[in-house]
Structure formats: structure tokens, C-alpha cells
Scaffold this active site. Structure first.
Site, PDB file in Angstrom:
ATOM      1  N   THR A   7      53.807  49.570 -25.988  1.00  0.00           N
ATOM      2  CA  THR A   7      52.161  48.873 -25.517  1.00  0.00           C
ATOM      3  C   THR A   7      52.243  47.434 -25.095  1.00  0.00           C
ATOM      4  OG1 THR A   7      51.350  50.678 -26.871  1.00  0.00           O
ATOM      5  CG2 THR A   7      49.744  48.903 -26.162  1.00  0.00           C
ATOM      6  N   GLU A  15      49.529  42.172 -16.774  1.00  0.00           N
ATOM      7  CA  GLU A  15      49.533  40.956 -16.531  1.00  0.00           C
ATOM      8  C   GLU A  15      50.209  40.152 -15.244  1.00  0.00           C
ATOM      9  OE1 GLU A  15      47.539  37.998 -19.443  1.00  0.00           O
ATOM     10  OE2 GLU A  15      49.211  38.896 -20.614  1.00  0.00           O
ATOM     11  N   HIS A  41      46.587  53.391 -24.043  1.00  0.00           N
ATOM     12  CA  HIS A  41      48.072  53.875 -23.794  1.00  0.00           C
ATOM     13  C   HIS A  41      48.243  55.251 -24.113  1.00  0.00           C
ATOM     14  CE1 HIS A  41      52.327  52.330 -24.219  1.00  0.00           C
ATOM     15  NE2 HIS A  41      52.490  53.449 -23.234  1.00  0.00           N
TER      16      HIS A  41
END
Length: 106
Positions: A7, A15, A41
Site C-alpha cells: 500500500t 503521488e 487498496h
């Protein structure tokens, strides 16, 4: 840790995808920093399987940018959610970080 796409790595991938998408629109003195991540997730991705990220800028509120984000592997969707970034002035940002470091360094 099982050999899967973690994750934390997925969040970093999201990002970086946002950073790269914004790069052509920012001057050298302007950068962005992440301010909020809200992603699921949904499924594990085995090590070695390809992962793609899809992002869409959905809101601009002053210096705050909000993206709809998602990731998929070869089997389908593994993540979806939102990510916020703030546009910063690099010199001002580093000045504040340096001052904080000096105040709280041991």
C-alpha cells in the site's frame, strides 16, 4: 511482508504520477506537496505484475489541487480514491522547514 505491491508503494506511485502530470505547468520555483490521501487498496498485486495509475484533476481551490486517482493491475482495479496536493513556493517552503529543524534539533 508477502511479495506483493505494498500500500505504501502504491501511494508513492500515485503521488509521483500526480507530480509528473503537473510538472509542465509549474515554474522551477513552484512545486507541489501532498496534503491528503484517501485511497482504498482493493486487491493484492503479485510482485512483477504491471500496475498503472490513472489520475484526473477534479478541483482547484486556491493553491489546493484535488485529484481522483486509481490504480489497476493486469487483473483489474486495485485502488481508487482521492489525493490532494498544495502548490508551494520552494524558497518559502525550505525556509520554514529549516527554521523548524533549527528550533527542534537535538
Amino acid at each position: 511482508m508477502p511479495p506483493v505491491f505494498a500500500t505504501a508503494m502504491m501511494v508513492g506511485f500515485i503521488e509521483q504520477t500526480c507530480i509528473e502530470a503537473l510538472r509542465p505547468y509549474l515554474t522551477a520555483q513552484r512545486r507541489t506537496v501532498g496534503t491528503h490521501v484517501d485511497v482504498s487498496h482493493l486487491a493484492a498485486t503479485p510482485a512483477g505484475m504491471s500496475v498503472t495509475a490513472e489520475i484526473e484533476l477534479i478541483a482547484i481551490e486556491g493553491r489546493s489541487l484535488c485529484f481522483r486517482v486509481g490504480c489497476a493491475d493486469d487483473a483489474g482495479i486495485i485502488s481508487e480514491g482521492t489525493h490532494r496536493r498544495a502548490i508551494i513556493d520552494l524558497d518559502k517552503f525550505w525556509k520554514r522547514v529549516t527554521e523548524k529543524k533549527e528550533r527542534f534539533s537535538v
